[in-house]
Design an enzyme around this catalytic site. Sequence first.
Site, PDB file in Angstrom:
ATOM      1  N   HIS A 119       0.809  -1.224   0.000  1.00 29.84           N
ATOM      2  CA  HIS A 119       0.000   0.000   0.000  1.00 29.84           C
ATOM      3  C   HIS A 119       0.835   1.263   0.000  1.00 29.84           C
ATOM      4  O   HIS A 119       0.283   2.341   0.218  1.00 29.84           O
ATOM      5  CB  HIS A 119      -0.901   0.061   1.237  1.00 29.84           C
ATOM      6  CG  HIS A 119      -1.923  -1.016   1.322  1.00 29.84           C
ATOM      7  ND1 HIS A 119      -3.210  -0.868   0.822  1.00 29.84           N
ATOM      8  CD2 HIS A 119      -1.869  -2.260   1.832  1.00 29.84           C
ATOM      9  CE1 HIS A 119      -3.892  -1.975   1.053  1.00 29.84           C
ATOM     10  NE2 HIS A 119      -3.104  -2.846   1.661  1.00 29.84           N
ATOM     11  N   LYS A 154      -8.738  13.344   4.522  1.00 29.62           N
ATOM     12  CA  LYS A 154      -7.748  12.271   4.499  1.00 29.62           C
ATOM     13  C   LYS A 154      -6.748  12.542   5.615  1.00 29.62           C
ATOM     14  O   LYS A 154      -6.732  13.627   6.182  1.00 29.62           O
ATOM     15  CB  LYS A 154      -7.039  12.208   3.140  1.00 29.62           C
ATOM     16  CG  LYS A 154      -6.499  13.576   2.687  1.00 29.62           C
ATOM     17  CD  LYS A 154      -5.961  13.535   1.264  1.00 29.62           C
ATOM     18  CE  LYS A 154      -7.049  13.590   0.197  1.00 29.62           C
ATOM     19  NZ  LYS A 154      -7.136  12.372  -0.582  1.00 29.62           N
ATOM     20  N   ARG A 155      -5.900  11.544   5.914  1.00 33.33           N
ATOM     21  CA  ARG A 155      -4.857  11.808   6.891  1.00 33.33           C
ATOM     22  C   ARG A 155      -4.034  13.029   6.472  1.00 33.33           C
ATOM     23  O   ARG A 155      -3.863  13.294   5.287  1.00 33.33           O
ATOM     24  CB  ARG A 155      -3.947  10.570   7.026  1.00 33.33           C
ATOM     25  CG  ARG A 155      -4.575   9.454   7.816  1.00 33.33           C
ATOM     26  CD  ARG A 155      -4.891   9.902   9.239  1.00 33.33           C
ATOM     27  NE  ARG A 155      -3.680  10.001  10.019  1.00 33.33           N
ATOM     28  CZ  ARG A 155      -3.237   9.050  10.830  1.00 33.33           C
ATOM     29  NH1 ARG A 155      -3.938   7.939  10.999  1.00 33.33           N
ATOM     30  NH2 ARG A 155      -2.122   9.200  11.490  1.00 33.33           N
ATOM     31  N   LYS A 204       0.254  14.385   0.763  1.00 36.12           N
ATOM     32  CA  LYS A 204      -1.140  14.625   0.370  1.00 36.12           C
ATOM     33  C   LYS A 204      -1.414  16.112   0.127  1.00 36.12           C
ATOM     34  O   LYS A 204      -2.429  16.489  -0.430  1.00 36.12           O
ATOM     35  CB  LYS A 204      -2.095  14.056   1.416  1.00 36.12           C
ATOM     36  CG  LYS A 204      -2.038  12.518   1.527  1.00 36.12           C
ATOM     37  CD  LYS A 204      -2.907  12.011   2.670  1.00 36.12           C
ATOM     38  CE  LYS A 204      -2.769  10.521   2.929  1.00 36.12           C
ATOM     39  NZ  LYS A 204      -3.532   9.698   1.963  1.00 36.12           N
ATOM     40  N   THR A 216      -8.938   6.066  -1.834  1.00 35.21           N
ATOM     41  CA  THR A 216     -10.272   5.466  -1.951  1.00 35.21           C
ATOM     42  C   THR A 216     -11.328   6.531  -1.673  1.00 35.21           C
ATOM     43  O   THR A 216     -12.449   6.444  -2.175  1.00 35.21           O
ATOM     44  CB  THR A 216     -10.447   4.298  -0.965  1.00 35.21           C
ATOM     45  OG1 THR A 216      -9.952   4.698   0.324  1.00 35.21           O
ATOM     46  CG2 THR A 216      -9.689   3.075  -1.434  1.00 35.21           C
ATOM     47  N   LYS A 233     -15.066   7.529  -3.447  1.00 39.66           N
ATOM     48  CA  LYS A 233     -16.331   7.793  -2.746  1.00 39.66           C
ATOM     49  C   LYS A 233     -16.904   9.141  -3.165  1.00 39.66           C
ATOM     50  O   LYS A 233     -18.109   9.279  -3.394  1.00 39.66           O
ATOM     51  CB  LYS A 233     -16.091   7.774  -1.225  1.00 39.66           C
ATOM     52  CG  LYS A 233     -15.703   6.401  -0.699  1.00 39.66           C
ATOM     53  CD  LYS A 233     -15.049   6.469   0.693  1.00 39.66           C
ATOM     54  CE  LYS A 233     -14.323   5.161   0.992  1.00 39.66           C
ATOM     55  NZ  LYS A 233     -13.423   5.253   2.170  1.00 39.66           N
TER      56      LYS A 233
HETATM   57  C1  26Q Z   1       3.379   0.911  10.459  1.00 33.67           C
HETATM   58  C2  26Q Z   1       4.310   0.640  11.451  1.00 33.67           C
HETATM   59  C3  26Q Z   1       4.070   1.039  12.758  1.00 33.67           C
HETATM   60  C4  26Q Z   1       2.899   1.703  13.062  1.00 33.67           C
HETATM   61  C5  26Q Z   1       1.978   1.977  12.069  1.00 33.67           C
HETATM   62  C6  26Q Z   1       2.217   1.585  10.763  1.00 33.67           C
HETATM   63  C7  26Q Z   1       1.242   1.879   9.693  1.00 33.67           C
HETATM   64  C8  26Q Z   1      -0.116   1.877   9.953  1.00 33.67           C
HETATM   65  C9  26Q Z   1      -1.035   2.177   8.963  1.00 33.67           C
HETATM   66  C10 26Q Z   1       1.651   2.178   8.403  1.00 33.67           C
HETATM   67  C11 26Q Z   1       0.731   2.478   7.417  1.00 33.67           C
HETATM   68  C12 26Q Z   1      -0.620   2.466   7.679  1.00 33.67           C
HETATM   69  C13 26Q Z   1      -1.638   2.792   6.678  1.00 33.67           C
HETATM   70  C14 26Q Z   1      -1.387   3.013   5.406  1.00 33.67           C
HETATM   71  C15 26Q Z   1      -2.467   3.369   4.476  1.00 33.67           C
HETATM   72  O1  26Q Z   1      -3.591   3.608   4.872  1.00 33.67           O
HETATM   73  N1  26Q Z   1      -2.192   3.399   3.166  1.00 33.67           N
HETATM   74  C16 26Q Z   1      -3.220   3.735   2.190  1.00 33.67           C
HETATM   75  O2  26Q Z   1      -3.812   2.524   1.753  1.00 33.67           O
HETATM   76  C17 26Q Z   1      -4.918   2.792   0.938  1.00 33.67           C
HETATM   77  C18 26Q Z   1      -5.583   1.474   0.605  1.00 33.67           C
HETATM   78  O3  26Q Z   1      -4.834   0.773  -0.336  1.00 33.67           O
HETATM   79  C19 26Q Z   1      -4.518   3.557  -0.312  1.00 33.67           C
HETATM   80  O4  26Q Z   1      -5.676   3.884  -1.026  1.00 33.67           O
HETATM   81  C20 26Q Z   1      -3.752   4.821   0.057  1.00 33.67           C
HETATM   82  O5  26Q Z   1      -3.242   5.425  -1.115  1.00 33.67           O
HETATM   83  C21 26Q Z   1      -2.630   4.480   1.016  1.00 33.67           C
HETATM   84  O6  26Q Z   1      -2.002   5.673   1.459  1.00 33.67           O
END
Ligand code: 26Q
Length: 799
Positions: free
Chosen positions: A359, A535-536, A541, A643, A647
């Site tokens: 991702h 979004k985050r 972004k 995503t 939406k």
């Molecule tokens: C990793 C290590 C330690 C703590 C937290 C994390 C961590 C947690 C969540 C790293 C990444 C995430 C989330 C990533 C994320 O949401 N990515 C998004 O995924 C979506 C679904 O595929 C995409 O549409 C987005 O482009 C992408 O940013």
Amino acid sequence: MPKDTLTPTLPTAARFADDIVTHLMSSLGKDPDHASDNDWRVALSLTVRDRVVDPWFESTRATYAAAGKRVYYLSLEFLIGRLIEDVTINLGLEKVATKALKRLGKDYDALVVLEADAALGNGGLGRLAACFLDSLSTLGIPAYGYGIRYEHGLFEQHFRDGVQVENAEAWLAQRNVWEFERPEVTYEVGFGGHVDYTEDGAATWHPTDKVIAKAYDTPVVGWQAKWVNTLRLWSALPVVNFDLDAFNRGDHLGASAPESFARTLSRVLYPDDTTDQGKELRLKQEYFFVAASLRDLLRRFQSEGYEIETLADHVAIQMNDTHPALAGPELIRLLVDEHGVAFDAAIDLARECLGYTNHTLLPEALERWSEGLVKHLLPRHYAIICLLNLRSLEATGTPILEHGEVKMGELSFVMAHRVNGVSALHTELVKELVFHDLHAAYPDRIVNQTNGVTPRRWLLSTNAPLSTLITKTIGDDWVADLEQLTALEPHVDNAAFLRNFDKAKRANKVALSNWLRDHHGAAIDPDAMFDIQIKRIHEYKRQLLNILETIALWNDMRDTPTATWTPRVKIFGGKAAPGYAMAKSVIRLINDVAATVNTDPVTRDWLQVVFPENYNVSMAERLIPAADLSEQISTAGKEASGTGNMKLSLNGALTIGTLDGANVEIRDHVGAENFYLFGLTAEQVRARRTQPDYARAAIEASPRLKRVLGQIADGVFSGGENRYGDILGMLWDHDYFLVTPDFADYFETQRQIDVDYRDRKDWTRKAALNTARMGWFSSDRTIAGYASDIWGAKSMLTN
Ligand code: 26Q
């Protein structure tokens, strides 16, 4: 094979009302005369839930009978939001429930919002997992989601003088009516200790620390309840609850130490924070849920009497990013140490079962764990990883171990038979940039599965005005077959249809305006353009680009108040990781700009900036149907897919966006003339970075931008204080995410949008074409792709 009789016959409103009252009294022990709205909400939920259990059991029985393949979706995040409306609508009970409550003097809409969001995820990756569960059930594919039952989901965001502060979230403070505790489904999970090897090489791991994983099941209801899958979340418990010896010695606090140690494992969801990696507890969480889930699925497999060699015929395991990457070594360990499979055969068998979804393209976001930590916590897995590292070096020249770290991306890649990207562009960039050498060695392994979103939640349930219009126009088959929305296309030249489309949008904008007034003290005009970025908060972004453009627009309005201005409301929503200082600065800047701009008597009728705190799934459900313009403005090559972009467009917003992630495919589907493209391409971004001083050059070339940066430096939005040295320094000196080079094109494109928005009829036509052409972005299509190309899983539904 389940029949259509699965679809429950609807109760009458009178009967349903009786059932609610019965639950209120018998399950909650409340007298209807003294029950709170929250009590009524719980009673309603239990009444709805009663109708889930039959189709749930029926699905489980059908799966056992068919002896087919089950899909296991391993994810540290499931960003579900509320379940009550989702379940009610899938069961077809919405009208009955509304009527029944009316008889009882209660309002359905007022009750459902009392349910706390299940915020067990950070953003896109977690919400995708929730959409996938919905689609797996709607498609009738036997599946389990596996994750952690966090006591605290993603932190709550508050603004104190415009600054983000975080509070612990506590969704379980209210009774969770959707889960079923399974005290009988428990597994011991070990950590630490050492490994004994016998002379023939057999290994036995003797962990020193142990915790119990206990299952909680939530039914996942598909469309019309034709199929119901299970989300199984693990909670951590101590092996010994209480140290009686310590207590008897008089050490009353120490007596509870084992308890609090174990429970820490499922205490809190880690915020996605690329600046704060390598936390030991996070690695423990990853192993904890992987170990429990694999034991559970192997027990289910063995209970059906199959030979272990046939595992891949019955089990497909999907790793949602690298967070469950220990599934590879753990499955090998179980096969070799507990089932007597030879090492190389175990690697191949495990790989046949496993798939991995990537991702991210941000190099700093790829998980790496120190070898020392892995060896200390999981000595047997470390030994297995060392062997996998040797095999990978032999076969491909690519190491898994490097600079004293375990590279979880490479580990996932070598242990998966398919690796997928989440949009077409992202998949190509994964091949080129993230796994270049591994891709060369295994050219067929990386495949694309472009993300999608569930139309049940993101259109049917959250956008009643538009859903009603669509169903009136083309019938309701679109709910489980979203590409039928193309049948709307001929209607976009029908004036009455366009009027109704506009009416639906306007109703959603009025509802949002009222909510923002009541809950966030914002006064906005529903006739203004609603321009939304949700979004985050992350530098890539580029919320910063949006707020800089806002300031430049404000300047232009003040310079020429006699010109024609298109009234706009800029709405922001999103959280910054608690340790991400730059993202937090951007939040503060947006809030500062809002405070200045919103009260300016010259511009306040044309420009408002609104940033409601604590953006979450439930807030998204209010914002998305009301959007006119969707901001998808990431630096090209950085957003894996997005995503929210899907939406918003599905709900009739036009997009202003870069050629990034799934924007590329959205634009292909809705048509270039119905999408506002701007900015550098991924390739141009890479080229630009090699030019010296590109940021300075871009600022000097744009007087508008230079003026804006000067105002921020002068403290125009911060009471004369220079508060944003970090942002300004970043922009002038390096601007890694190319805010400055993209500014001018973004500004000009926004001005074109101002002009186009004033042609109300043509704008609405474009909006309607967005809705009509977004059917491909249903997560039903995505899941069908995973099922055929990765899992080899089949639907159990006949129609
Ligand atoms: C990793 C290590 C330690 C703590 C937290 C994390 C961590 C947690 C969540 C790293 C990444 C995430 C989330 C990533 C994320 O949401 N990515 C998004 O995924 C979506 C679904 O595929 C995409 O549409 C987005 O482009 C992408 O940013």
